[in-house]
Design a protein around this motif. Sequence first.
Motif, mmCIF file in Angstrom:
data_model
loop_
_atom_site.group_PDB
_atom_site.id
_atom_site.type_symbol
_atom_site.label_atom_id
_atom_site.label_comp_id
_atom_site.label_asym_id
_atom_site.label_seq_id
_atom_site.Cartn_x
_atom_site.Cartn_y
_atom_site.Cartn_z
ATOM 1 N N TRP A 254 2.331 -2.489 8.938
ATOM 2 C CA TRP A 254 2.908 -1.561 7.964
ATOM 3 C C TRP A 254 1.855 -0.669 7.302
ATOM 4 O O TRP A 254 2.189 0.345 6.685
ATOM 5 C CB TRP A 254 3.701 -2.311 6.893
ATOM 6 N N ARG B 139 1.516 -4.345 -0.088
ATOM 7 C CA ARG B 139 2.592 -3.403 0.231
ATOM 8 C C ARG B 139 3.606 -3.424 -0.899
ATOM 9 O O ARG B 139 4.260 -4.439 -1.147
ATOM 10 C CB ARG B 139 3.256 -3.812 1.538
ATOM 11 N N SER C 157 5.952 -0.791 -1.176
ATOM 12 C CA SER C 157 7.127 -0.253 -0.485
ATOM 13 C C SER C 157 6.619 0.441 0.776
ATOM 14 O O SER C 157 5.413 0.455 1.039
ATOM 15 C CB SER C 157 7.874 0.747 -1.380
ATOM 16 N N ASP C 158 7.523 1.032 1.527
ATOM 17 C CA ASP C 158 7.101 1.781 2.718
ATOM 18 C C ASP C 158 6.270 3.003 2.349
ATOM 19 O O ASP C 158 5.568 3.559 3.188
ATOM 20 C CB ASP C 158 8.312 2.230 3.533
ATOM 21 N N LYS C 159 6.324 3.413 1.077
ATOM 22 C CA LYS C 159 5.653 4.636 0.644
ATOM 23 C C LYS C 159 4.530 4.417 -0.357
ATOM 24 O O LYS C 159 3.933 5.375 -0.832
ATOM 25 C CB LYS C 159 6.679 5.599 0.056
ATOM 26 N N GLU C 160 4.230 3.147 -0.692
ATOM 27 C CA GLU C 160 3.182 2.899 -1.684
ATOM 28 C C GLU C 160 2.490 1.568 -1.405
ATOM 29 O O GLU C 160 3.136 0.565 -1.113
ATOM 30 C CB GLU C 160 3.785 2.885 -3.086
ATOM 31 N N GLU D 177 3.438 12.346 3.591
ATOM 32 C CA GLU D 177 4.524 12.638 4.557
ATOM 33 C C GLU D 177 4.256 13.928 5.294
ATOM 34 O O GLU D 177 3.700 14.844 4.817
ATOM 35 C CB GLU D 177 5.869 12.730 3.829
ATOM 36 N N LYS E 145 -0.221 6.505 -2.188
ATOM 37 C CA LYS E 145 1.118 6.929 -1.786
ATOM 38 C C LYS E 145 1.014 7.467 -0.353
ATOM 39 O O LYS E 145 0.011 8.095 0.021
ATOM 40 C CB LYS E 145 1.635 8.045 -2.691
ATOM 41 N N ARG E 146 2.065 7.209 0.438
ATOM 42 C CA ARG E 146 2.082 7.689 1.811
ATOM 43 C C ARG E 146 2.177 9.220 1.807
ATOM 44 O O ARG E 146 2.965 9.809 1.081
ATOM 45 C CB ARG E 146 3.261 7.088 2.569
ATOM 46 N N TRP F 131 -2.563 7.783 3.783
ATOM 47 C CA TRP F 131 -2.406 7.373 2.391
ATOM 48 C C TRP F 131 -3.350 8.164 1.496
ATOM 49 O O TRP F 131 -4.484 8.439 1.883
ATOM 50 C CB TRP F 131 -2.705 5.881 2.250
#
Length: 168
Positions: free
Chosen positions: A44, A139, A141-144, A168, A165-166, A49
């Motif tokens: 993951w 992890r 979340s999927d974005k942080e 995008e 943060k991811r 990032w």
Amino acid sequence: MTKGAFYFLLLFSFDVLADNKFSNLLFLDDNQQSPPADLSVIQWLSGHWRGEAFGGLVEEVWSPPLGGSMMGAFKLVVEDQVQFYEIETISEVEDTLIFKLKHFNKDLTGWEEKDKTVDFKLVKVTDNKVYFNGLTIERLSDKEINIYVAIEHEGNTTEEKFNYKRVE
């Protein structure tokens, strides 16, 4: 900023660090072995990032698992100037994981000796955290994500948090 201000721990007493209650870090005892694990527990982490730390922007890019390893690159930028880079790997070795890195100045001259790396052995895996010896990847979340690292500066060791943060 000097490289010493950011130099991840190379030599320190695990007993002393274990006595200091770091809230997000774990350390192997001298006779403790790393638990079994493979890259599926941290896949993951793959992605781009970005966050803030040390008065600037920090960035990490991690590849998906391939060939028994993941590769990553880190940089710190302060006032639009790169301060330093890291090349990182998380590899499957002897049925467990090891996190290795090398530091580089902005001109790509290395900090560590030619054949040396900073190594973090696996300590523990939970549903949302992978604990290496003095370095934890969490992890949220999927974005942080958060990365916690024991850093030594002028004889003092602190737990530093990097929130990412991811991109995008």
